[in-house]
Design an enzyme around this catalytic site. Sequence first.
Site, PDB file in Angstrom:
ATOM      1  CG  ASP A  21      -4.745  -7.693  -3.710  1.00 37.91           C
ATOM      2  OD1 ASP A  21      -5.294  -6.972  -3.101  1.00 37.91           O
ATOM      3  OD2 ASP A  21      -4.306  -5.850  -3.988  1.00 37.91           O
ATOM      4  CG  ASP A  55      -8.475  -0.371  -3.364  1.00 35.22           C
ATOM      5  OD1 ASP A  55      -8.613  -1.245  -2.522  1.00 35.22           O
ATOM      6  OD2 ASP A  55      -8.253  -1.227  -4.021  1.00 35.22           O
TER       7      ASP A  55
HETATM    8  C1  GLA Z   1      -5.324  -3.532  -3.922  1.00 36.81           C
HETATM    9  C2  GLA Z   1      -7.495  -4.443  -4.592  1.00 36.81           C
HETATM   10  C3  GLA Z   1      -6.367  -4.875  -5.445  1.00 36.81           C
HETATM   11  C4  GLA Z   1      -6.734  -4.300  -7.383  1.00 36.81           C
HETATM   12  C5  GLA Z   1      -5.883  -2.557  -6.533  1.00 36.81           C
HETATM   13  C6  GLA Z   1      -5.151  -2.078  -7.810  1.00 36.81           C
HETATM   14  O1  GLA Z   1      -4.730  -3.922  -4.076  1.00 36.81           O
HETATM   15  O2  GLA Z   1      -7.187  -4.547  -3.362  1.00 36.81           O
HETATM   16  O3  GLA Z   1      -7.577  -5.734  -5.690  1.00 36.81           O
HETATM   17  O4  GLA Z   1      -7.471  -3.296  -7.107  1.00 36.81           O
HETATM   18  O5  GLA Z   1      -5.665  -2.252  -5.497  1.00 36.81           O
HETATM   19  O6  GLA Z   1      -4.448  -0.454  -7.653  1.00 36.81           O
END
Ligand code: GLA
Length: 375
Positions: free
Chosen positions: A183, A126
């Site tokens: 997301d 990430d």
């Molecule tokens: C980010 C990522 C998500 C998930 C969260 C976990 O928002 O884009 O897909 O992995 O972190 O904290």
Amino acid sequence: MIVTRPPMGWNSWNTFAANIDETLIKQIADKMVDEGYLDCGYEYLVIDDCWSEHQRDERGRLVPDHVKFPNGMKALADYVHSKGLKFGIYSCVGNYTCAGYPASFEYEFIDAEIFAEWGIDYLKLDYCYKPQSEEGAKLYRRMGLALANCGRDIVLSACSWGADETHRWIKSTGSHLWRSTGDIFDNFESVKTLYNIQKGIFEYNGQGCFNDMDMLIVGMSGKGHVGCENCCTTEEYRTHFSIWSFFGSPLMIGSDIRNQTPETKAILQNKEVIAVDQDAAYRQPYLLMSNPSGADVWVRHMENGDILFGFFNMGDHEVGFPISFTDLGLNRSTGVVLKLRDLWKGEELGTFEDIFVTGVPAHTSKLIRAKLIKK
Ligand code: GLA
């Protein structure tokens, strides 16, 4: 290591967020096999954020949460592998993961080594808590090198949400897939947003490094962690799955496969649609027609010579599309007619000459695969 097809699997985040543990992961592993997901190609079981202790050990190594994973990750990886599945885990290029756990900044080589020791096959990496002075490309490259030198094949799933023009540098990093969007949330607006972003960068998708449109929300129906004011209808989930498959996105299930409705399962396990996603050639799609109300027709040429039509109506009104074969380069002089099959209905539609006309209701999709026949 070269990844030739968009990875498929299951990821813990959308439904479970921090509520993960060994029992859950084992149950999911069992279901992936017993309910036929592995047979369909879903092979990676990925634990997302919140799996570790808040402190590294005295040697600087990540430590699995003792309560959630009392037997550690190696034992869990062994279990997952014993089912014929592959095992994935999560970290960040920054100082902390998005949920505030220790992450890989300046620990890349130590982390790659322990992931290899545990038997990890896939790392989602990430973008949270990246030091501002550091270039994202450099950090993904560093982990790319750490993994390529760790002695084990580990898929690198970059998750920088398309930030900092990820598409311009991601293929230099050794990442095998990269989150090309922010997301996802469990509503049709979110699907539409991610689709619109994809329309601007689909040319970057291809073998070796796939555009990842984010984990699937099919079947969440309000049960998950990713919001649901207006969760999708079954038809909208089908549209979402059609788009992800048409654009060759990785297919990572986000819903709880321990309790799936038959409708959800029928979407996630439609083998003809999955075959679209997994087509060996992954040729770049092109946009054939658009309607200002938000409906598009796309075309993709398949590895076996078929043509695939993707009809996506993101707007609020039914739209009719007349597809002239001349626009596909198939003028009458070619002597070619098209034998069409509706992949969601699993039905042959017949053989068409010169033109095919179809209506696409609001928020729905059609995937129609055409065989070229000499008249
Ligand atoms: C980010 C990522 C998500 C998930 C969260 C976990 O928002 O884009 O897909 O992995 O972190 O904290």
